[in-house]
Design an enzyme around this catalytic site. Structure first.
Site, PDB file in Angstrom:
ATOM      1  N   ASN A   7      -2.984   0.216  -3.707  1.00 22.01           N
ATOM      2  CA  ASN A   7      -3.012  -0.889  -2.760  1.00 22.01           C
ATOM      3  C   ASN A   7      -3.330  -2.159  -3.529  1.00 22.01           C
ATOM      4  O   ASN A   7      -4.289  -2.185  -4.307  1.00 22.01           O
ATOM      5  CB  ASN A   7      -4.083  -0.635  -1.689  1.00 22.01           C
ATOM      6  CG  ASN A   7      -4.258  -1.814  -0.748  1.00 22.01           C
ATOM      7  OD1 ASN A   7      -4.821  -2.854  -1.105  1.00 22.01           O
ATOM      8  ND2 ASN A   7      -3.798  -1.647   0.470  1.00 22.01           N
ATOM      9  N   TYR A   8      -2.526  -3.196  -3.339  1.00 25.18           N
ATOM     10  CA  TYR A   8      -2.797  -4.501  -3.949  1.00 25.18           C
ATOM     11  C   TYR A   8      -2.588  -5.560  -2.879  1.00 25.18           C
ATOM     12  O   TYR A   8      -1.577  -5.536  -2.170  1.00 25.18           O
ATOM     13  CB  TYR A   8      -1.904  -4.738  -5.174  1.00 25.18           C
ATOM     14  CG  TYR A   8      -2.278  -3.799  -6.294  1.00 25.18           C
ATOM     15  CD1 TYR A   8      -3.304  -4.121  -7.182  1.00 25.18           C
ATOM     16  CD2 TYR A   8      -1.657  -2.556  -6.413  1.00 25.18           C
ATOM     17  CE1 TYR A   8      -3.690  -3.238  -8.174  1.00 25.18           C
ATOM     18  CE2 TYR A   8      -2.039  -1.658  -7.405  1.00 25.18           C
ATOM     19  CZ  TYR A   8      -3.062  -2.011  -8.281  1.00 25.18           C
ATOM     20  OH  TYR A   8      -3.461  -1.127  -9.245  1.00 25.18           O
ATOM     21  N   ARG A   9      -3.541  -6.495  -2.739  1.00 31.33           N
ATOM     22  CA  ARG A   9      -3.499  -7.412  -1.617  1.00 31.33           C
ATOM     23  C   ARG A   9      -4.084  -8.780  -1.985  1.00 31.33           C
ATOM     24  O   ARG A   9      -4.882  -8.907  -2.914  1.00 31.33           O
ATOM     25  CB  ARG A   9      -4.271  -6.837  -0.427  1.00 31.33           C
ATOM     26  CG  ARG A   9      -5.718  -6.519  -0.756  1.00 31.33           C
ATOM     27  CD  ARG A   9      -6.369  -5.623   0.284  1.00 31.33           C
ATOM     28  NE  ARG A   9      -7.746  -5.310  -0.082  1.00 31.33           N
ATOM     29  CZ  ARG A   9      -8.105  -4.317  -0.880  1.00 31.33           C
ATOM     30  NH1 ARG A   9      -7.172  -3.539  -1.405  1.00 31.33           N
ATOM     31  NH2 ARG A   9      -9.370  -4.094  -1.167  1.00 31.33           N
ATOM     32  N   SER A  55       0.847  -1.196   0.000  1.00 26.36           N
ATOM     33  CA  SER A  55       0.000   0.000   0.000  1.00 26.36           C
ATOM     34  C   SER A  55       0.879   1.241   0.000  1.00 26.36           C
ATOM     35  O   SER A  55       2.006   1.220   0.500  1.00 26.36           O
ATOM     36  CB  SER A  55      -0.927   0.013   1.222  1.00 26.36           C
ATOM     37  OG  SER A  55      -0.159   0.045   2.416  1.00 26.36           O
ATOM     38  N   GLU A  86       1.634   3.114  13.048  1.00 26.89           N
ATOM     39  CA  GLU A  86       2.374   4.065  12.223  1.00 26.89           C
ATOM     40  C   GLU A  86       2.246   3.734  10.742  1.00 26.89           C
ATOM     41  O   GLU A  86       2.148   4.633   9.897  1.00 26.89           O
ATOM     42  CB  GLU A  86       3.846   4.085  12.632  1.00 26.89           C
ATOM     43  CG  GLU A  86       4.095   4.720  13.987  1.00 26.89           C
ATOM     44  CD  GLU A  86       3.599   6.148  14.059  1.00 26.89           C
ATOM     45  OE1 GLU A  86       3.925   6.945  13.166  1.00 26.89           O
ATOM     46  OE2 GLU A  86       2.859   6.470  15.006  1.00 26.89           O
ATOM     47  N   SER A  87       2.251   2.444  10.399  1.00 26.83           N
ATOM     48  CA  SER A  87       2.105   2.047   8.999  1.00 26.83           C
ATOM     49  C   SER A  87       0.687   2.291   8.514  1.00 26.83           C
ATOM     50  O   SER A  87       0.464   2.761   7.396  1.00 26.83           O
ATOM     51  CB  SER A  87       2.472   0.566   8.829  1.00 26.83           C
ATOM     52  OG  SER A  87       3.820   0.340   9.145  1.00 26.83           O
ATOM     53  N   GLY A  94      -5.077  -5.066  15.331  1.00 19.37           N
ATOM     54  CA  GLY A  94      -3.914  -4.707  16.126  1.00 19.37           C
ATOM     55  C   GLY A  94      -2.682  -4.489  15.296  1.00 19.37           C
ATOM     56  O   GLY A  94      -1.562  -4.789  15.722  1.00 19.37           O
ATOM     57  N   GLY A  95      -2.858  -3.982  14.078  1.00 19.16           N
ATOM     58  CA  GLY A  95      -1.733  -3.750  13.182  1.00 19.16           C
ATOM     59  C   GLY A  95      -0.841  -2.618  13.648  1.00 19.16           C
ATOM     60  O   GLY A  95      -1.118  -1.939  14.640  1.00 19.16           O
ATOM     61  N   HIS A 143      -2.569   7.174  -4.632  1.00 20.15           N
ATOM     62  CA  HIS A 143      -2.690   6.043  -3.704  1.00 20.15           C
ATOM     63  C   HIS A 143      -2.784   4.753  -4.496  1.00 20.15           C
ATOM     64  O   HIS A 143      -3.403   4.712  -5.569  1.00 20.15           O
ATOM     65  CB  HIS A 143      -3.952   6.204  -2.854  1.00 20.15           C
ATOM     66  CG  HIS A 143      -4.453   4.912  -2.253  1.00 20.15           C
ATOM     67  ND1 HIS A 143      -5.474   4.179  -2.825  1.00 20.15           N
ATOM     68  CD2 HIS A 143      -4.057   4.231  -1.159  1.00 20.15           C
ATOM     69  CE1 HIS A 143      -5.691   3.091  -2.088  1.00 20.15           C
ATOM     70  NE2 HIS A 143      -4.851   3.094  -1.077  1.00 20.15           N
TER      71      HIS A 143
END
Length: 373
Positions: free
Chosen positions: A180-182, A164, A335-336, A331-332, A178
């Site tokens: 994002n690939y997941r 991301s 900051e990221s 709970g990641g 922006h």
């Protein structure tokens, strides 16, 4: 009133493959520091490591020919190449944090702060697995079956890998971008069979309309889509406008791109190929636009309009973005997750640009999305 995004001094904690040659360490280096959030808050421990692992997958479990391993390679390679392209334009390197996660996996966070071209740019890779609460599962997908299931019994076994990025330039004539690939997997939970899907997209957020820029950006992604399925571009273009709508404002965050989610209607090999093609065209779609406007003069009024539109960006990310919700609920690494916030933003009470201005023209396009190619 300005919103100052929380930031900390970024130390170089290691390097990853080819990126290591272009990343210069800062004056202070802190290695192996473990930052543990309180158990009462239910947040994962973050173990910062000196070097980014060769792989974030599970040894002996995720084989090299697995979908998980192949997708990790796609996103790790893309992080290297995109950071290199952005650094070449900006003249300043990214700083890196590599971290592991107690429950499994970890990530590589790269941030370029206070650059010559970008006030803030980040490209994150994460590969995480373990179990998550049901509300996080629902935040991760638009699958109707999952979201109709009312029971919250147990925790959901999952695997998630993704890349991301958000890039906020200084010059108001240079757009924010922006992507994002997941890839996501779950095991059977509470009567719902195991699921797998791909998601992502690339979208652009200028604050002024440049028709040529929009044709280039959208044309690049139409060509990517057409190589894999002629129906993709129209479908994913509409999906992008719908997803990035700030509902309480009745306007889109930017001027679109492509977006897709819960994609599992083809063989994984074909969907990996599509995701790889899309993420590998981020620089081609975006960098020529930045180079075109990098030295455009701008006024204080144009800078203020940029700040107001960044306020809209903040509103969408904190209120509607599923990736933000999922990251916080599992709970990641905070900051990221909140790296997407601009360094500064602004809000004005009941502001409406004067009719006939370029600002009003942009707002009209945000309220009534256009087809650019």
């Amino acid at each position: 009133m300005a919103l100052q995004a929380h930031s900390r001094s970024l130390q170089q904690r290691g390097s990853s493959r080819a990126f290591s040659q272009s990343c210069q360490p800062p004056k202070r280096v802190l290695l192996g520091k473990c930052r543990v959030s309180t158990a009462e808050r239910g947040i994962q421990a973050e173990n910062y490591v000196k070097h980014a692992p060769v792989t974030l997958l599970r040894p002996g479990v995720d084989t090299e020919d697995s979908v998980r391993a192949r997708f990790e390679k796609v996103i790790r390679d893309a992080q290297d190449s995109i950071c290199a392209a952005i650094s070449e334009i900006d003249g300043k390197p990214f700083h890196q944090d590599a971290w592991t996660r107690a429950d499994g996996g970890g990530g590589i966070t790269r941030v370029l702060a206070d650059g010559n071209v970008w006030e803030k740019a980040g490209v994150n890779v994460s590969v995480v697995y373990g179990t998550m609460p049901p509300e996080a599962y629902r935040a991760a997908t638009s699958n109707a079956t999952v979201n109709k299931n009312k029971s919250d019994a147990g925790r959901v076994p999952f695997f998630a890998a993704g890349i991301s990025s958000v890039m906020h330039p200084r010059n108001p004539h240079c757009p924010t971008m922006h992507f994002n690939y997941r890839y996501f997997e779950t095991e059977e939970w509470n009567g719902i069979p195991g699921q797998w899907w791909f998601g992502g997209g690339t979208d652009i957020t200028p604050i002024y309309i440049d028709e040529e820029d929009m044709k280039h950006f959208h044309g690049t992604y139409k060509a990517v889509c057409d190589r894999h399925d002629p129906a993709y571009y129209e479908r994913f273009r509409k999906w992008c406008d719908e997803y990035f709508t700030i509902k309480h404002r009745g306007e889109t965050r930017g001027l679109g791109g492509i977006f897709f989610d819960d994609l599992n209607d083809k063989e994984p090999e074909k969907l990996i190929a599509f995701a790889k093609d899309a993420v590998n065209h981020v620089a081609e779609a975006y960098c020529p636009i930045i180079k075109k406007h990098i030295n455009d003069p701008f006024t204080a009024e144009e800078k203020e309009w940029q700040q107001l539109r960044r306020g809209r960006y903040v509103e969408f990310n904190l209120v509607y973005d599923r990736g933000t919700t999922f990251g916080l609920k599992t709970g990641g690494r905070t900051e990221s997750i909140l790296m997407s916030m601009p360094k500064t933003a602004q809000w004005a009470y009941d502001y409406e640009p004067a009719a006939g201005t370029r600002e009003a023209a942009f707002l009209e396009a945000a309220r009534n999305p256009r087809v650019w190619v």
